[in-house]
Design a protein around this motif. Structure first.
Motif: not given
Length: 216
Positions: A43-45, A50, A104, A107, A127-128, A131-132, A135, A176
């Protein structure tokens, strides 16, 4: 002269608009369970719920271990346990904390190190939804040999109102999208040998394990 200037700008605008629509088409509007289990979960904070969603996936056996990547240096396992009810048992046995990642790309580097240390060949990525796409670009570039299964977290605000009615959400998506395009461009150039930025280096000394909730 005006036509020479305006025409290319118009083409750029149209291309950007089409790309933005394509980016939006990748964003999931509802959360769906992963189609199958994986070796691990990362999981990316940075977004609401999340971590709690990732812990729930771990509790339901979708992965053997969970990496929480991008934990603030001042936070520890107890802080996360307090924010995620009934997680103490999982934090003690099956959760690793990465405090090194700051974006990211890092990450992805820390996740690669963690997965290789554990011998994992598949990961569920949490992740959200907005953001996916970026990511997955960064993670797949860092770990082309590892299967990635996206689990997109959909925030309450996203579900409650259309994104185009909120100025804040619209600005977030534009930002984004710009970052996603930059990541795609960098990765594509790197794939053909034009890496314009130095890669995040792997440590040359003895490999360092991520901080863990308990030594294991």
């Amino acid at each position: 002269m005006r036509a020479v200037i305006v025409a290319p700008l118009a083409l750029v605008f149209v291309a950007a608009a089409v790309g933005f629509i394509g980016f939006l088409s990748q964003l999931r509007g509802v959360e769906t369970d992963p189609p199958h289990n994986a070796d691990g979960i990362v999981v990316l904070t940075g977004g609401s719920s999340r971590v709690s969603d990732a812990m729930e996936l771990l509790a339901h056996g979708y992965g053997k271990r969970l990496l929480i990547s991008g934990v603030h240096p001042t936070n520890d396992a107890s802080d996360i346990s307090r924010s995620v009810p009934d997680s103490q048992g999982l934090m003690s046995c099956c959760v690793d904390l990465d405090r090194s990642a700051v974006n990211t790309r890092s990450n992805a580097a820390e996740t690669r190190r963690w997965a290789r240390e554990r011998g994992f060949k598949s990961l569920i990525v949490v992740t959200s939804n907005y953001h996916m796409p970026r990511a997955i670009v960064e993670l797949s570039h860092a770990m082309p040999d590892i299967t990635l299964i996206p689990f997109a977290v959909v925030g309450d605000k996203w579900r409650d109102e259309p994104w185009w009615t909120s100025g804040g959400t619209f600005r977030l998506l534009l930002s984004e999208y710009a970052k996603y395009v930059a990541a795609e461009l960098r990765v594509r150039l790197a794939d053909i040998g034009l890496d314009l930025t130095s890669d995040i280096a792997e440590p040359s000394a003895v490999p360092r394990r991520p901080a863990t909730a308990q030594a294991n």
